[in-house]
Design a protein around this motif. Structure first.
Motif, PDB file in Angstrom:
ATOM      1  N   THR A 171      40.295  59.636   5.605  1.00 57.12           N
ATOM      2  CA  THR A 171      38.938  60.479   6.065  1.00 57.12           C
ATOM      3  C   THR A 171      38.024  60.152   5.035  1.00 57.12           C
ATOM      4  O   THR A 171      36.782  60.466   5.426  1.00 57.12           O
ATOM      5  CB  THR A 171      39.420  61.880   5.971  1.00 57.12           C
ATOM      6  OG1 THR A 171      39.751  62.393   4.518  1.00 57.12           O
ATOM      7  CG2 THR A 171      40.496  62.240   6.718  1.00 57.12           C
ATOM      8  N   PHE A 172      38.467  59.535   3.851  1.00 54.20           N
ATOM      9  CA  PHE A 172      37.505  59.248   2.898  1.00 54.20           C
ATOM     10  C   PHE A 172      36.220  58.214   3.333  1.00 54.20           C
ATOM     11  O   PHE A 172      35.067  58.581   3.240  1.00 54.20           O
ATOM     12  CB  PHE A 172      37.909  58.390   1.491  1.00 54.20           C
ATOM     13  CG  PHE A 172      36.905  57.832   0.483  1.00 54.20           C
ATOM     14  CD1 PHE A 172      36.302  58.589  -0.341  1.00 54.20           C
ATOM     15  CD2 PHE A 172      36.469  56.540   0.668  1.00 54.20           C
ATOM     16  CE1 PHE A 172      35.497  58.138  -1.098  1.00 54.20           C
ATOM     17  CE2 PHE A 172      35.821  55.933  -0.160  1.00 54.20           C
ATOM     18  CZ  PHE A 172      34.843  56.755  -1.025  1.00 54.20           C
ATOM     19  N   GLY A 173      36.577  57.191   4.116  1.00 49.80           N
ATOM     20  CA  GLY A 173      35.451  56.177   4.746  1.00 49.80           C
ATOM     21  C   GLY A 173      34.280  57.112   5.505  1.00 49.80           C
ATOM     22  O   GLY A 173      33.226  56.984   5.365  1.00 49.80           O
ATOM     23  N   VAL A 174      34.814  58.033   6.191  1.00 50.52           N
ATOM     24  CA  VAL A 174      34.012  58.870   7.236  1.00 50.52           C
ATOM     25  C   VAL A 174      33.237  59.819   6.207  1.00 50.52           C
ATOM     26  O   VAL A 174      31.661  59.919   6.514  1.00 50.52           O
ATOM     27  CB  VAL A 174      34.913  59.700   8.020  1.00 50.52           C
ATOM     28  CG1 VAL A 174      33.897  60.772   9.153  1.00 50.52           C
ATOM     29  CG2 VAL A 174      35.604  58.792   9.070  1.00 50.52           C
ATOM     30  N   LYS A 175      33.750  60.579   5.397  1.00 50.68           N
ATOM     31  CA  LYS A 175      33.071  61.371   4.614  1.00 50.68           C
ATOM     32  C   LYS A 175      32.018  60.499   3.619  1.00 50.68           C
ATOM     33  O   LYS A 175      30.591  60.857   3.619  1.00 50.68           O
ATOM     34  CB  LYS A 175      33.992  61.897   3.185  1.00 50.68           C
ATOM     35  CG  LYS A 175      34.960  62.751   3.977  1.00 50.68           C
ATOM     36  CD  LYS A 175      34.308  63.885   5.160  1.00 50.68           C
ATOM     37  CE  LYS A 175      35.360  64.898   5.716  1.00 50.68           C
ATOM     38  NZ  LYS A 175      35.045  65.544   6.851  1.00 50.68           N
ATOM     39  N   LEU A 176      32.496  59.352   3.299  1.00 52.04           N
ATOM     40  CA  LEU A 176      31.117  58.592   2.546  1.00 52.04           C
ATOM     41  C   LEU A 176      30.106  58.132   3.546  1.00 52.04           C
ATOM     42  O   LEU A 176      28.881  58.080   3.057  1.00 52.04           O
ATOM     43  CB  LEU A 176      31.964  57.302   2.035  1.00 52.04           C
ATOM     44  CG  LEU A 176      31.050  56.667   0.909  1.00 52.04           C
ATOM     45  CD1 LEU A 176      30.360  57.112   0.173  1.00 52.04           C
ATOM     46  CD2 LEU A 176      31.944  55.162   0.460  1.00 52.04           C
ATOM     47  N   GLN A 177      30.502  57.742   4.544  1.00 52.38           N
ATOM     48  CA  GLN A 177      29.585  57.209   5.432  1.00 52.38           C
ATOM     49  C   GLN A 177      28.327  58.392   5.668  1.00 52.38           C
ATOM     50  O   GLN A 177      27.121  58.036   5.734  1.00 52.38           O
ATOM     51  CB  GLN A 177      30.169  57.083   6.860  1.00 52.38           C
ATOM     52  CG  GLN A 177      29.126  56.810   8.262  1.00 52.38           C
ATOM     53  CD  GLN A 177      29.905  56.964   9.557  1.00 52.38           C
ATOM     54  OE1 GLN A 177      29.536  57.422  10.338  1.00 52.38           O
ATOM     55  NE2 GLN A 177      30.734  56.334   9.834  1.00 52.38           N
ATOM     56  N   TYR A 178      28.698  59.758   5.960  1.00 53.74           N
ATOM     57  CA  TYR A 178      27.676  60.662   5.999  1.00 53.74           C
ATOM     58  C   TYR A 178      27.110  60.814   4.659  1.00 53.74           C
ATOM     59  O   TYR A 178      25.871  61.205   4.742  1.00 53.74           O
ATOM     60  CB  TYR A 178      28.238  61.941   6.368  1.00 53.74           C
ATOM     61  CG  TYR A 178      28.665  61.973   8.038  1.00 53.74           C
ATOM     62  CD1 TYR A 178      27.767  62.121   8.800  1.00 53.74           C
ATOM     63  CD2 TYR A 178      30.023  61.583   8.480  1.00 53.74           C
ATOM     64  CE1 TYR A 178      27.813  62.443  10.249  1.00 53.74           C
ATOM     65  CE2 TYR A 178      30.009  61.446   9.847  1.00 53.74           C
ATOM     66  CZ  TYR A 178      28.941  62.008  10.585  1.00 53.74           C
ATOM     67  OH  TYR A 178      29.295  61.833  12.048  1.00 53.74           O
ATOM     68  N   ARG A 179      27.812  60.651   3.746  1.00 55.45           N
ATOM     69  CA  ARG A 179      26.988  60.853   2.325  1.00 55.45           C
ATOM     70  C   ARG A 179      26.077  59.903   1.994  1.00 55.45           C
ATOM     71  O   ARG A 179      24.984  60.013   1.527  1.00 55.45           O
ATOM     72  CB  ARG A 179      28.085  61.080   1.018  1.00 55.45           C
ATOM     73  CG  ARG A 179      29.092  62.023   1.007  1.00 55.45           C
ATOM     74  CD  ARG A 179      28.397  62.974   0.916  1.00 55.45           C
ATOM     75  NE  ARG A 179      29.261  64.715   0.913  1.00 55.45           N
ATOM     76  CZ  ARG A 179      29.760  65.245   1.679  1.00 55.45           C
ATOM     77  NH1 ARG A 179      29.407  64.825   3.288  1.00 55.45           N
ATOM     78  NH2 ARG A 179      30.405  66.359   1.441  1.00 55.45           N
ATOM     79  N   ILE A 180      26.270  58.597   2.593  1.00 53.28           N
ATOM     80  CA  ILE A 180      25.391  57.580   2.394  1.00 53.28           C
ATOM     81  C   ILE A 180      24.182  57.774   3.053  1.00 53.28           C
ATOM     82  O   ILE A 180      23.046  57.567   2.751  1.00 53.28           O
ATOM     83  CB  ILE A 180      25.852  56.139   2.774  1.00 53.28           C
ATOM     84  CG1 ILE A 180      27.103  55.657   1.467  1.00 53.28           C
ATOM     85  CG2 ILE A 180      24.802  55.078   2.849  1.00 53.28           C
ATOM     86  CD1 ILE A 180      27.785  54.643   1.774  1.00 53.28           C
TER      87      ILE A 180
END
Length: 312
Positions: free
Chosen positions: A86-95
């Motif tokens: 799930t890290f990649g999805v969370k980072l996508q939104y943070r970026i």
């Protein structure tokens, strides 16, 4: 069975076709790819390191959820593979949030009207979905073990992807293609290290000892990490599940002074933040630090007075 050889790397001027659209096109060198250069110029016009670092830290903290789970290391066996994914999805939104962008089709976002896919990995490569073939991708690689990350911009042409694919039909980027044709946005860049990762196993047992009050455990924490800036999230992790954990942690200040002869300053209060900065400690983000009297020198009495007045 003989090992299957990779086809030779496609070069600018060669023809490529996306697996999804099947439309043939000529591969441009990144320096001559107008859309690539447009997106790169936009990104490099921002404080990239600051924004990316904050986005990654927030995504890691979201996955760990230390204030409820006592976890502080993404590599811990307590963090399962599904959570890491799930890290990649969370980072996508943070970026997207950090750069003031919007979630927008046909990919993840658009930059200067150019569609951009946002991909992140905690490993050595990225899994590119079919919709990302031959598209511009912002690629973030995070090494949480060594607290660093790097960022590339690359048009992930199908001919620059692996022949093998995973169960979701995603393909990885060929290392030789990345080395030759990915543009470096940020080379390896340091991430803030959670100081809890520096504690020895025996020290962690004390700091997270079940059935022992927060006051005693926080006192031990500062004793193990004198003159180390401890971010607020680390304090909340040690005091996880408590009501008003920061107040409970502040109650440990007199015990830290008595047991370890250290003065605790907290970045929540500007005077303490400024005093700590004068002695080389950055308490931005409401971080904490326990300082030795000899380090404080003539500021020792002032620091003690500040600590006492903000004890609760």
């Amino acid at each position: 069975m003989p090992r299957r050889l990779q086809p030779s790397l496609a070069q600018p001027g060669d023809v490529c076709a996306s697996e999804r659209s099947g439309k043939a096109h000529t591969i441009d060198h990144p320096d001559h790819d107008v859309e690539m250069q447009t997106v790169l110029a936009w990104i490099m016009g921002k404080p990239v390191e600051l924004l990316m670092t904050e986005a990654i830290v927030e995504a890691v903290e979201y996955v760990l959820d230390g204030a409820k789970t006592f976890r502080f290391d993404l590599n811990s066996p307590d963090v399962d593979s599904d959570e890491r994914r799930t890290f990649g999805v969370k980072l996508q939104y943070r970026i997207i949030e950090a750069f003031g962008l919007s979630k927008k089709r046909p990919l993840d976002t658009t930059i200067s009207d150019v569609p951009v896919e946002l991909k992140a990995t905690l490993r050595d490569n990225w899994a590119i979905p079919r919709e990302g073939h031959c598209q511009i991708c912002l690629l973030t690689q995070v090494d949480t073990k060594n607290d660093k990350y790097r960022v590339f911009l690359m048009r992930t042409h199908r001919r620059w992807l692996s022949e093998g694919k995973n169960q979701d039909s995603k393909r990885s980027i060929r290392a030789d293609a990345r080395d030759a044709f990915a543009l470096v946005v940020l080379d390896w860049t340091r991430l803030p290290r959670n100081p809890l990762k520096d504690l020895a196993p025996s020290e962690l047992e004390v700091v997270f000892q079940p059935g022992v009050g927060i006051r005693r455990r926080v006192t031990a924490l500062f004793g193990y990490l004198p003159e180390t800036v401890i971010p607020r999230v680390a304090i909340e992790t040690v005091a996880a599940m408590a009501k008003d954990p920061l107040r409970r942690a502040r109650e440990a200040k007199p015990d830290v002074a008595f047991s370890h002869d250290l003065v605790v300053l907290v970045g929540t209060w500007p005077p303490q933040r400024q005093l700590a900065a004068r002695h080389g400690f950055d308490l931005s983000g409401e971080a904490w630090v326990a300082i030795r009297p000899e380090t404080l020198g003539d500021d020792y009495d002032t620091a003690v007075d500040m600590m006492r007045r903000t004890g609760k």
